[in-house]
Scaffold this active site. Structure first.
Site: not given
Ligand code: FRU
Length: 606
Positions: A151, A167, A208, A268-269, A320
């Site tokens: 990401d 990421q 993320s 998350r995120d 996500e």
């Molecule tokens: C989306 C994800 C996010 C997470 C990240 C981990 O591609 O799965 O939800 O934060 O990648 O690398």
């Protein structure tokens, strides 16, 4: 000449001493800089005797991960999972040693047998060669110099600079060891690689998140501090904060982390925005298959407000990477709130994709105006984790996506690096049959990539029509712009192909009303059974249709009718597609204008 024996003996002694000293010093110079000790039970220690810039670790991707802990003066300073080579070395990854001035430096390694090739190939060096070795490395799409990327996240604009965080795994070209990588740009096309921005810590890997510019110093880190909110991912996922008071050059982790916790496993995120009408920060979090909204006045303390998702849109997988933006509706002075929601799996062609909802937001709750519709942002297979730049200039909403799909992202045929981002796209809304949809237009900055252009006179296609040499195709980096006027064709199509017979077939089906891209014969496709695919976008055919097509070393992005439909797909041709042939079925059409532009990165830094 008179020879003095006593002098001769003295000289001889002197010579012996000199030779011995030389020998001793040369022995010292070749003292092994690293000593490996086997501890039994697949555990080993590497003592690093001599400081160099990097410890180079050999990687073999087919192998399982080994644990590598770095211990400086008896303290564990970092730990990483590395697919250390056992039988053959695919490539090396560097562990940075600069800046550490240790009395002792030891790496503790677990889960690697004594016979592994890594014990003979681990090395110390002052150099790590990042010269490109990959034919599929894109020219004008961002990709990391080496290692894995997924990401794009935390993107923020400040003082003329676009910051892109992402990421990142610096210890292998497969997913793992999540850091925030960092790159900066002034023009959204040429990127300067920056040092890693945020590295894993005792709270977990750095998943993320997002950044904001804290213009009013609400958090107390300083006026205009860049504040990053991210997920700390360990057994559970919690939200953490870091801030930068030097324009993103370095980040300090907040000592009250984590700032938000939950018993939910998928939590998350964080995307954070400033909501002007209520004068507060809003955080949107992906929680299982819904989005949760929180509010805050200082970025540190958050109050739960509402959840959105049940019964809305696609639910084929987890939700996500959210984003929430207020977009203008073209041709009106109205705006609507748009909630971007990345979904994996469950995309229209399998695996990852971006859906979105259009509606209202009052600072607490998002209401979807069309609860029965699922809206997709891009109709290809390789468009995921789409989010927009925070604080972008001129009220722009610039989005970028990760150009891959979790179905095969770890297997695509590159090694030195894996994955690139889409081109940047400016977002707005348009109306069609009473519904509001996103328009994705390639950001204007991309026009600066045009190095050489050619224009064809209009031509008619009733069976086929060939173009033998696409400008820029020797490098495999070009843009095609065309306008097609249909007469009575049922299928309007063209192929991009090379001398090896590898081809991508793009076709309007005017009976079924869709545009398709077939990459089943596009080149290397066998690395995953999910890769060969035909993707389809619904269209509203008029008599005139326009396309802009961006081709790079390993991707094709099609923008139809001014960005009303978009399709992003990876392709891995053995040689660039350098020819094009138009075909018609069931009637004929005119290609009224066809322009080809060779694309080149002028301020090249990667
Ligand atoms: C989306 C994800 C996010 C997470 C990240 C981990 O591609 O799965 O939800 O934060 O990648 O690398």
């Amino acid at each position: 000449m008179k020879i003095s024996y006593s002098n001769l003996i003295k000289d001889f002694r002197f010579l012996v001493i000199a030779i011995l000293t030389l020998f001793a010093t040369s022995c010292q110079a070749t003292t092994p800089p690293i000593t490996i000790k086997r501890l039994g039970g697949d555990q080993s220690m590497i003592y690093v005797e001599k400081e160099k810039k990097y410890l180079l670790l050999p990687v073999e991707e087919a192998m399982p991960e080994a644990r590598v802990d770095m211990i400086v003066d008896n303290q564990l300073v970092s730990g990483m999972n590395v697919r250390l080579a056992r039988e053959k070395v695919d490539y090396f990854v560097p562990v940075e040693l600069t800046g550490i001035n240790p009395k002792s430096l030891v790496f503790q390694i677990k889960h690697i047998p004594d016979t592994a090739i890594c014990w003979r190939t681990i090395d110390l060096s002052d150099e790590f060669d990042t010269t490109n070795r990959e034919k599929f490395r894109p020219v004008y799409h961002f990709a990391p110099l080496y290692g894995w990327m997924n990401d794009p996240n935390g993107m923020v604009y400040k003082d003329g600079i676009y910051h892109l965080f992402y990421q990142y795994n610096p210890y292998g070209s497969m997913w793992g060891n999540m850091h925030w990588g960092h790159a900066t740009s002034q023009d959204l096309t040429s990127w300067q690689h920056q040092p890693v921005a945020i590295a894993p810590d005792a709270l977990g890997a750095i998943f993320s998140g997002s950044c904001v510019v804290d213009k009013d110093n609400t958090a107390g880190f300083g006026k205009d501090a860049i504040v990053a909110l991210y997920t700390s991912a360990a057994d559970r996922q919690t939200q953490s904060l870091a801030y930068s008071v030097d324009n993103g050059a370095s980040f300090v982790k907040y000592d009250g982390n984590p700032i938000l916790t939950s018993p939910k496993p998928d939590f998350r995120d964080p995307k954070v925005i400033w909501h002007e009408p209520t004068k507060q920060w809003v955080m949107i979090l992906a929680v299982g298959q819904e989005m949760q909204f929180f509010s805050s006045f200082n970025l540190k303390e958050w109050t739960y407000e509402s959840s959105f998702g049940e019964g809305q849109g696609a639910h084929g997988g987890v939700w996500e990477c959210p984003d929430l933006i207020e977009l203008p509706i073209e041709g009106t002075d109205k705006k609507k709130w748009v909630l971007l929601c990345n979904l994996n799996p469950g995309g229209p062609f399998g695996g990852s994709a971006t859906q979105y909802f259009v509606g209202t937001f009052d600072g607490k709750e998002f209401v979807n105006q069309s609860p029965t519709l699922t809206k997709w942002m891009d109709w290809g297979k390789d468009h995921y984790a789409t989010v927009t730049w925070s604080n972008a200039p001129d009220n722009r909403h610039i989005a970028i996506a990760w150009m891959s799909n979790w179905q095969y992202a770890n297997d695509v045929p590159t090694k030195q690096f894996r994955s690139a981002n889409s081109v940047p796209r400016d977002l707005s809304l348009y109306m069609q049959d009473g519904e509001c949809y996103i328009k994705n237009q390639p950001s204007d900055e991309l026009k600066a990539l045009r190095a050489e252009s050619s224009k064809k006179r209009s031509f008619k296609v009733s069976r086929d029509y060939n173009i033998d040499n696409i400008i820029g195709s020797d490098a495999g980096t070009y843009e095609i712009e065309m306008t097609v006027n249909n007469k009575d064709a049922e299928f309007i199509g063209f192929k991009l192909f090379n001398a090896l017979g590898e081809e991508v077939d793009v076709c309007y089906n005017l009976i079924e009303k869709n545009l398709s891209m077939d990459r089943t014969k596009s080149g290397e496709v066998s690395f995953s059974k999910e890769f060969p695919a035909v993707t389809l976008a619904p269209i509203q055919p008029g008599t005139e249709m326009t396309l802009r097509i961006f081709v790079d070393k390993s991707s094709i992005e099609i923008f139809g009718d001014d960005g009303r439909y978009v399709m992003t797909n990876l392709v891995f041709p053995t040689e660039p597609y350098n020819r094009m042939s138009f075909y018609a079925k069931g009637g004929s059409y005119n290609v009224n204008s066809l322009q080809m532009h060779k694309l080149e990165l002028k301020n090249t830094t990667h």
